[in-house]
Design a protein around this motif. Structure first.
Motif, mmCIF file in Angstrom:
data_model
loop_
_atom_site.group_PDB
_atom_site.id
_atom_site.type_symbol
_atom_site.label_atom_id
_atom_site.label_comp_id
_atom_site.label_asym_id
_atom_site.label_seq_id
_atom_site.Cartn_x
_atom_site.Cartn_y
_atom_site.Cartn_z
ATOM 1 N N GLY A 83 -3.213 -10.941 5.107
ATOM 2 C CA GLY A 83 -2.034 -10.400 5.774
ATOM 3 C C GLY A 83 -1.654 -9.015 5.303
ATOM 4 O O GLY A 83 -0.582 -8.508 5.670
ATOM 5 N N ALA A 84 -2.496 -8.381 4.512
ATOM 6 C CA ALA A 84 -2.220 -7.041 3.985
ATOM 7 C C ALA A 84 -2.824 -5.996 4.914
ATOM 8 O O ALA A 84 -3.828 -5.335 4.582
ATOM 9 N N ARG A 85 -2.222 -5.825 6.083
ATOM 10 C CA ARG A 85 -2.815 -4.962 7.101
ATOM 11 C C ARG A 85 -2.770 -3.479 6.727
ATOM 12 O O ARG A 85 -3.686 -2.727 7.072
ATOM 13 N N GLU A 86 -1.717 -3.055 6.042
ATOM 14 C CA GLU A 86 -1.636 -1.657 5.627
ATOM 15 C C GLU A 86 -2.758 -1.319 4.641
ATOM 16 O O GLU A 86 -3.378 -0.255 4.735
ATOM 17 N N GLN A 87 -3.024 -2.242 3.706
ATOM 18 C CA GLN A 87 -4.125 -2.028 2.773
ATOM 19 C C GLN A 87 -5.458 -2.003 3.515
ATOM 20 O O GLN A 87 -6.341 -1.197 3.196
ATOM 21 N N ALA A 88 -5.592 -2.885 4.489
ATOM 22 C CA ALA A 88 -6.833 -2.926 5.268
ATOM 23 C C ALA A 88 -7.057 -1.595 5.982
ATOM 24 O O ALA A 88 -8.178 -1.078 6.012
ATOM 25 N N MET A 89 -5.990 -1.030 6.555
ATOM 26 C CA MET A 89 -6.146 0.239 7.262
ATOM 27 C C MET A 89 -6.492 1.357 6.289
ATOM 28 O O MET A 89 -7.307 2.228 6.596
ATOM 29 N N SER A 90 -5.894 1.337 5.104
ATOM 30 C CA SER A 90 -6.220 2.354 4.099
ATOM 31 C C SER A 90 -7.692 2.296 3.720
ATOM 32 O O SER A 90 -8.357 3.334 3.580
ATOM 33 N N ILE A 91 -8.223 1.082 3.578
ATOM 34 C CA ILE A 91 -9.641 0.922 3.231
ATOM 35 C C ILE A 91 -10.523 1.410 4.368
ATOM 36 O O ILE A 91 -11.538 2.090 4.148
ATOM 37 N N LEU A 92 -10.140 1.088 5.594
ATOM 38 C CA LEU A 92 -10.907 1.557 6.759
ATOM 39 C C LEU A 92 -10.898 3.077 6.851
ATOM 40 O O LEU A 92 -11.906 3.697 7.193
ATOM 41 N N LYS A 93 -9.759 3.689 6.540
ATOM 42 C CA LYS A 93 -9.678 5.149 6.546
ATOM 43 C C LYS A 93 -10.657 5.736 5.532
ATOM 44 O O LYS A 93 -11.358 6.711 5.819
ATOM 45 N N GLN A 94 -10.674 5.153 4.347
ATOM 46 C CA GLN A 94 -11.575 5.642 3.302
ATOM 47 C C GLN A 94 -13.028 5.524 3.745
ATOM 48 O O GLN A 94 -13.826 6.451 3.557
#
Length: 210
Positions: free
Chosen positions: A107-118
């Protein structure tokens, strides 16, 4: 042995070779793990991966074991393993993708998006990853980021078999949501040009006009 469908014997032979030919040990172990996972010996694969990770932090072995932890719903363990891999191998994009799976399931979608950005910053060659980033950015309300990403997807896939009418639909929806209606005509013209004869043309045109 593989050609004859004798996969368990092939896995055992791979490990025998790894013991007598140290230069090929990692490749043989990887082949054995793949054979076990793909042909019904998950317990054997788990045991081998555990021993490999304990002996040496082989990145691919840690990734495979983390995927099994994920499958077992041991999400914190999987995340810890993947973060350890990425700390040592920041360009290992498959580990980025696996960590995104874990964070989304947590449920940590913001963290998931940060990882995808990286991951996307390190390589924008993977269109599926870029689409995933665009969809997640839109879900989280970052419409400018989503627009930028889907624009990059269209540039990346034009004149290729990866081009999809859905990408045009996604971008048009984002233009409408942000009130950028002046960009729709140009997008529609580009769509008709690039998707001429494409199976997605009729549906994506209808969605864009809608």
């Amino acid at each position: 042995l593989i050609d004859r469908g004798r996969f368990r014997e092939a896995a055992a032979e791979s490990m025998r070779i790894s013991a007598v030919q140290p230069a090929f040990a990692a490749d043989c172990a990887r082949m054995a793990v793949d054979l076990m996972l793909n042909h019904g010996d998950e317990a054997g694969a788990r045991a081998l991966l555990e021993s490999l990770v304990a002996a040496s932090e082989l990145a691919w072995a840690v990734l495979q074991l983390a995927r099994l932890r994920y499958k077992d719903d041991k999400l914190d363990e999987a995340a810890d393993m993947l973060e350890r891999v990425l700390s040592a191998h920041p360009d290992y994009l498959r580990a980025h993708d696996a960590l995104v799976d874990v964070r989304l399931r947590q449920g940590a979608r913001e963290q998931a998006m940060s990882i995808l950005k990286q991951a996307s910053a390190r390589s924008n060659a993977n269109v599926a990853r870029m689409r995933r980033l665009g969809n997640l950015a839109e879900d989280l309300g970052d419409l400018e980021m989503a627009e930028q990403v889907f624009g990059q997807v269209l540039e990346r896939t034009r004149n290729s078999g990866m081009l999809s009418g859905e990408d045009y639909s996604n971008l048009s929806r984002l233009f409408v949501a942000q009130g950028k209606l002046d960009k729709l005509d140009k997008l529609a013209n580009d769509q008709k040009k690039m998707l001429k004869g494409h199976k997605d043309l009729e549906l994506s045109t209808a969605l864009l006009e809608f």
